[in-house]
Structures are given as C-alpha cells and as structure tokens.
Scaffold this active site. Sequence first.
Site, PDB file in Angstrom:
ATOM      1  N   ASP A   1       0.857  -1.186   0.000  1.00  0.00           N
ATOM      2  CA  ASP A   1       0.000   0.000   0.000  1.00  0.00           C
ATOM      3  C   ASP A   1       0.893   1.236   0.000  1.00  0.00           C
ATOM      4  O   ASP A   1       2.036   1.171  -0.452  1.00  0.00           O
ATOM      5  CB  ASP A   1      -0.955  -0.027   1.196  1.00  0.00           C
TER       6      ASP A   1
ATOM      7  N   HIS B   1       2.037   1.918  -3.223  1.00  0.00           N
ATOM      8  CA  HIS B   1       1.111   2.857  -3.852  1.00  0.00           C
ATOM      9  C   HIS B   1       1.625   4.291  -3.828  1.00  0.00           C
ATOM     10  O   HIS B   1       0.859   5.221  -4.062  1.00  0.00           O
ATOM     11  CB  HIS B   1      -0.255   2.777  -3.161  1.00  0.00           C
TER      12      HIS B   1
END
Length: 436
Positions: free
Chosen positions: A266, A289
């Site tokens: 993430d 991310h």
Amino acid sequence: MSLQTHFIPSLIVFLLSFPSYYSLPGISEASGYDASAGRVYPWYPSTIQGRNFGSKIMSSKMGRSLAAVKTFNVNDYGAKGDGSDATEAFDNAWKAACSSSQGSVLVVPKNKNYLLKPITFEGPCKSSITVQIYGTLQASADRSAYSKDLTRWLVFENVQNLAVEGGGTINGNGRIWWENSCKVNDDLSCKDAPTALIFYNCKNLVVKNLKIQNAQKMHVSFEICVGVEVSGLTITAPADSPNTDGIHVTRTQNIQISSSVIGTGDDCISIVSGSQKVQATGITCGPGHGISIGSLGDGNSEAHVSDVTVNGATLTGTTNGVRIKTWQGGSGSASNIKFLNIEMHNVKNPIIIDQKYCDQDKPSQSRAVQVQNVLYQNIRGTSSSSEAIQIDCSEKFPCKGIVLQGIDLRVGGKAAKAECNNAKIIEKGNVSPSCT
C-alpha cells in the site's frame, strides 16, 4: 581572588563528574548493547522544525545529579528470547523502566526472538526512556489473541521523551491476516487487522534504525503525536499484501521522516487528517502505492492537512507517485504542500490529484475538500502509463494555486500526456507533459 577560589574547585568537580554522564554501567555486548551504536544515554531530542526540544530537556536534567541511567533488560524479567511468549516479561520490564525516577533504558537483547501478543506500553513515565531493540519482536499468529482489539499489536501510548531504536526487527507475521482479508478473497467479510506499531499521544519522540516487516495491516502509525523524528527505517512487505501502509501519519504535528526505505502493498507514506508540518526527505519507495496525502473527507467528514513537504524521494514500480486523494462529499482543505526533487522509475501515475474519489453509487458533489497551494518542482523520470499527470478536481471547488515547475516525465522514451480538469495551474520553466 575570591571568585577564583570558589570557581576553580567547582570546575574541577564538574569535570571529574562529566565522563560519568556519558557512561552507562551495566549495559554490555552480552546483554544486547552495541557500543558502536553510539547511544548510551536516554534520548535527548534534537531540533525539529526549528524548535530545540533537546535543550529544554537537557537544561532540566543539568540541575540534577549526573548519575548514569538505569538499565532494564527484558531477560531479567523472565523473557527467554527463544520464540516463546514474552508478553508478560515485556510488560513488567516496561512498568519498571517507566516508573524509574531517573532516565532509563529498556534493552531487548540481540540474537533473540521474542513472541509478543498485543501489548500497550503506557505512560506517562517519570523520566525519559529509551527502548533499545537489538533482537526480534514477532507477533503471535494466533488471531484469537487479538480478540479484545483487532486493530493493535504494539502500542506506545501517552509517553513523552521516548526513543525506540537499536537496529532490531519488528515482524508482524501478517500472512495469516492477509489470507483472511476481503481484499484477497471476495468471499470473506471485511474485518479489521492490527497495525504493527502505534505511537499514540506521544511527545518528543524518536524512532530510528529499525526493520519493520510483514505487518498485519499498517506497519507504523503516528497518532496525535507532537515533535517526532523518524529515520533509518526499513519497512518491507510483499507487493500484494493488503493495506500494509509503511508509515501512516494522522493528527500529528511537527514530524520529520528521513533516510528510510519502504516497500509494501500500500502507500509508502500516508498522511491523513489533522496532520501539520510534515517533512519527508531521502525516501526510497517501492513496491507500493506511492506517497499519499489522503484519503481525506470520507463519510462526508471534515479534514485538514497542511504544510507538508516531500523533498528528495525515489519511487520505483509504484502504482502512484505523489498523490492527493479526497472523497466527494467531504469538506476542509489540503494546503501548502510541496513535492520537490523526486525521481520516478516506471511509476504508473507519477503526479495525481483526485478530488472526486468515490466508491458509492450516488456520489455527493455538493461539497469537496479544497486543494490549494501545491508545488511540484523538479520531478523527473518515467511513467508506466501514458498519462503521467492527472489532476482531476471538483467543478464547484476547483483546485487553486497548483504550480508545476521543472517537470520531465516520459513513457517509453517519448513524451507523456497530462489530463488536467478544474484546476488553476501555473507552469514555470520546462514542464513536460504540460497541462496547457
């Protein structure tokens, strides 16, 4: 003459006592202390955001005796370091160290593996405290051990003048949680999972030189903290591990994050509502991310983030580069944000503002989190998608004061594209791709 008579003996006494101030009897290599680490005394923080927190603490200490600190080794409280449950021993060692009226050092010896169930190291403590983690802390894989609170594993709460460091490893043992995540298996209901390491309501905090890996969910979270220095962290989890943000910052002010390597499933760094004066430098990010502000304004909430600077970062193979994400229907602002001197290598969305984020069938467009005064400067590299810049803002609350300066992003050796909607954008110098 009278002044010399009184001053010189006093000076001699001070100089004779001075070396003991930096010595730390009772800590040895055998107990886990590494002399090469250089830190042998409880933490005194350095300058954060122009405020010299250390001088205040040091001056308060100088009026006391210059005696050495007290050391608390978890093994002395029953921890074996052989992979067996050490939760009770850690709890007792912390309570003893926290209640010490003189500065204390809590030592977790090297070459040892300590299994821990959820535990909260709670303050306030009577003096400054340093936690030296040289060994490995490993989370229990028994999910029933988290039945009281599914969101926490290791927590430091209500502690001032705290340092957590040492070069050791914090292992969240997260695979059992990932396998039972609704993001991995659509047939499963969505449930919470623990954040590996939480600092809650801490002030004057240093976290450095740690390896944090395979968190159940987020790796490390700073919540309602003030005056934080984070450096030298190595945070790792597989690229497909769900919701495993590296460093999460919420409702925290005056935090510096530097010289850290983060690769997870993430966001490498996520900064959410209530955070101010956040600085990140020397960040290596990927997989993951990217570096994100948001999401902000979910559930029609009011959110505010301001004075964020990311200066010096390298992102490789991430799904986003530097991102601001806000929910439709939210309110508040994301303002005074700088992304400077950033290298992108095969990043899918290098520069992105998404002011219309929504996962509802009927989105609300009557309100939005205002995005304003954002500078992108000297951002270069390659995009894995044709659109290297995506700025998608609200029609009713357009983005304001967006500055692009010295941008060079390419895809496959060719110029990339930019898609920019409902934003007041100023371009300075060479900007490729251009929004105009």
